[in-house]
Design a protein around this motif. Structure first.
Motif, PDB file in Angstrom:
ATOM      1  N   THR A  12       0.999  -1.303  -0.199  1.00 46.29           N
ATOM      2  CA  THR A  12      -0.074  -0.113   0.086  1.00 46.29           C
ATOM      3  C   THR A  12       0.901   1.329   0.069  1.00 46.29           C
ATOM      4  OG1 THR A  12      -1.503  -1.352   1.340  1.00 46.29           O
ATOM      5  CG2 THR A  12      -1.827   1.058   1.079  1.00 46.29           C
ATOM      6  N   ASN A  13       1.936   1.126   0.776  1.00 43.64           N
ATOM      7  CA  ASN A  13       2.905   2.387   0.937  1.00 43.64           C
ATOM      8  C   ASN A  13       3.554   2.482  -0.515  1.00 43.64           C
ATOM      9  OD1 ASN A  13       2.648   3.423   3.164  1.00 43.64           O
ATOM     10  ND2 ASN A  13       4.354   2.090   4.136  1.00 43.64           N
ATOM     11  N   GLU A  14       3.819   1.401  -1.148  1.00 45.92           N
ATOM     12  CA  GLU A  14       4.441   1.728  -2.320  1.00 45.92           C
ATOM     13  C   GLU A  14       3.406   2.377  -3.553  1.00 45.92           C
ATOM     14  OE1 GLU A  14       6.065  -2.055  -3.738  1.00 45.92           O
ATOM     15  OE2 GLU A  14       7.871  -1.983  -2.737  1.00 45.92           O
ATOM     16  N   GLU A  15       2.242   1.885  -3.431  1.00 42.79           N
ATOM     17  CA  GLU A  15       1.162   2.550  -4.023  1.00 42.79           C
ATOM     18  C   GLU A  15       1.031   3.703  -3.945  1.00 42.79           C
ATOM     19  OE1 GLU A  15      -2.238  -0.168  -3.995  1.00 42.79           O
ATOM     20  OE2 GLU A  15      -1.083  -1.762  -4.732  1.00 42.79           O
ATOM     21  N   LEU A  16       1.075   4.146  -2.671  1.00 36.72           N
ATOM     22  CA  LEU A  16       0.881   5.497  -2.318  1.00 36.72           C
ATOM     23  C   LEU A  16       1.808   6.363  -2.837  1.00 36.72           C
ATOM     24  CD1 LEU A  16      -0.393   5.583   1.327  1.00 36.72           C
ATOM     25  CD2 LEU A  16      -1.386   6.709  -0.593  1.00 36.72           C
ATOM     26  N   ASP A  17       3.217   5.813  -2.660  1.00 35.72           N
ATOM     27  CA  ASP A  17       4.268   6.571  -3.215  1.00 35.72           C
ATOM     28  C   ASP A  17       4.048   6.906  -4.669  1.00 35.72           C
ATOM     29  OD1 ASP A  17       5.282   7.000  -0.863  1.00 35.72           O
ATOM     30  OD2 ASP A  17       7.096   5.210  -1.151  1.00 35.72           O
ATOM     31  N   LYS A  18       3.777   5.777  -5.293  1.00 34.76           N
ATOM     32  CA  LYS A  18       3.467   5.973  -6.922  1.00 34.76           C
ATOM     33  C   LYS A  18       2.353   7.042  -7.047  1.00 34.76           C
ATOM     34  CE  LYS A  18       4.501   1.480  -8.349  1.00 34.76           C
ATOM     35  NZ  LYS A  18       4.032   0.316  -8.653  1.00 34.76           N
TER      36      LYS A  18
END
Ligand code: ADP
Length: 471
Positions: A205-211
């Motif tokens: 989720t964090n990675e998606e948020l970063d993207k």
């Protein structure tokens, strides 16, 4: 209570005791057989050796097959018979052989069930009775010979019963604790697994948020660049149109009739309006890009307020609307960027003018202990309470027909709030629908010492004001 654990321990005990008892019996009978010269008198010893070895083997075999009860019962029964045979063949008054049954009584209550010791005692008593019948004279003699071993063996059976019972209870409670600990451990493993899973999910989720954040920033930058470019491209031609229309309407190039003046004035007003929208868009683009700079200084606030109200007068819907200035006797000292502060004030005043058809508009300035307030009050259409926040969002205009009839972009208030907040102040609203609204700018007073404004120059002029009546 779960007995599996204690059964397992019993079977472990049996696997130690069976070879021990079988070994001791075999050795003792073998020595006795060897000591006896004649096979005719010692055959029962040889038979005992064989039976003890075989029953020991059978017992161990069944133990390994997880049929401990069968194995131990066979082993005990065979050894009961061996001891009875020895008793039958070798008993003499005072012999210790009847007491040997105590070994089997203890063993059976330990490796089967606690009460199996009594069964073994019963069987031992019957066998002893049968064997001794051959060696005693009459009932009294028999009873006298039996009494000692039977009582001692019964005592041993009782003691073995209680200690086996105690042992069983202890083992079972340990086993319950063991099972509980196992459950706890399983639960912990499950929680740990769940934690790993949640961590993995959080990570993705964090990675998606970063993207998503990176995409949003890129999109915002693109939009800002685009708006900057378009605004700059449009300002020059609009300026030209407005200026030439103004020059033409003044009759400086050649005489123009009344109709032509009217049309030229309309062109000029439209131009001013477009310019004002463009300026708002440019402001917004700069704010979003974080490129907005203020040039704060101590200014003549009264002059700023006067200029703003003067510009507002020309915007009034109805010449009968009173424009009231309620000023303090001593003006507050505030560090402001005069153009940007006036822009915010003018936005509020022009909104008041836009949404007020009759009554009055008041600019009330007050000084408090640490702040100064600039309230723009009107007796206009008012704003429903549920829209007190939405009106400060970009491009948000209220849906009421009356509000829609008035020209606007929905940018004035968000820009004004941003300007005020950049000055360290707040912009709030209170309103009663149909009665009027009050927009209040609250700014901190300048500290007498150490008040130095940011030295960055203002990048562009404040929102232009239409010179005559609104479009
Ligand atoms: P606009 O260019 O539409 O005036 P603003 O951001 O200045 O945009 O205002 C947003 C909305 O807030 C307006 O469309 C209007 O509905 C409402 N509004 C602002 N000021 C007033 C006021 N003084 N009286 C009533 N409604 C107002």
């Amino acid at each position: 209570m779960d007995q599996a654990y204690s059964n397992e321990l019993r079977s472990d005990t049996a696997s130690i005791l069976i070879p021990l008892i079988a070994g001791a019996t075999t050795l003792a009978t073998l020595l006795a057989a060897i000591a006896d010269q004649s096979f005719f008198t010692s055959w029962h010893f040889w038979l005992s050796v064989v039976l003890s070895l075989v029953s020991g083997g059978v017992g161990r075999y069944f133990l390994r097959q997880d049929r401990a009860t069968l194995g131990t019962v066979i082993f005990t029964a065979v050894h009961l018979l061996i001891f009875a045979l020895l008793l039958y063949r070798n008993w003499v008054p005072g012999s210790m052989i009847p007491y040997l049954f105590a070994i089997l009584i203890i063993a059976s209550s330990m490796f089967t069930q606690p009460d199996y010791g009594f069964i073994t005692w019963g069987a031992a008593t019957v066998l002893t009775t049968l064997a001794l019948t051959q060696h005693t004279d009459g009932l009294i003699d028999l009873v006298q010979s039996l009494a000692g071993p039977v009582v001692v063996n019964l005592f041993v059976a009782t003691a073995a019963y209680f200690s086996a019972l105690e042992w069983q209870v202890a083992v079972e409670s340990v086993s319950a604790l063991h099972i509980k600990a196992q459950h706890r451990r399983d639960e912990l493993f499950a929680i740990q697994e769940e934690l790993h899973l949640t961590n993995a999910r959080l990570h993705s989720t964090n990675e998606e948020l970063d993207k998503a954040r990176a995409t949003a920033v890129a999109e915002r930058d693109l939009r800002t660049r685009f708006m900057n470019q378009v605004s700059h491209e449009l300002r020059t031609p609009i300026n030209t149109i407005v200026n030439f229309a103004h020059i033409l309407s003044q009759g400086e190039i050649g005489s123009v009739n009344e109709r032509q003046v009217d049309y030229l004035s309309r062109i000029e007003r439209s131009g001013w309006h477009s310019m004002s929208v463009l300026n708002d868009l440019l402001d917004l683009a700069q704010m979003n890009a974080g490129e907005f700079r203020l040039k704060r200084q101590l200014v003549d606030l009264k002059a700023v307020c006067e200029e703003a109200t003067a510009s507002t007068r020309s915007l009034l819907q109805n010449p009968d609307i009173k424009l009231v200035r309620d000023y303090p006797t001593v003006w507050p000292k505030i560090m402001v960027d005069p153009k940007r502060f006036q822009q915010a004030l003018l936005n509020l005043l022009s909104n008041a003018a836009k949404y007020t058809d009759a009554g009055q508009i008041t600019l009330r300035v007050r000084t408090h202990q640490h702040t100064a307030t600039f309230a723009v009050e009107d007796t206009g259409i008012g704003i429903p309470e549920e829209h007190f926040e939405t009106i400060f969002q970009e491009f948000r205009q209220l849906d009421e027909t009356t509000a829609r009839q008035r020209i606007g972009t929905g940018l004035g208030l968000p820009i004004s709030r941003h300007l005020v907040e950049r000055h360290g102040g707040t912009l709030t609203v209170s309103s009663v629908l149909g009665k009027g609204s009050t927009f209040t700018i609250t700014l901190p007073l300048a500290e007498v010492e150490g008040s130095n404004g940011a030295a960055t120059p203002a990048t562009r002029p404040a929102k232009p004001v239409a010179p005559e009546r609104p479009f």
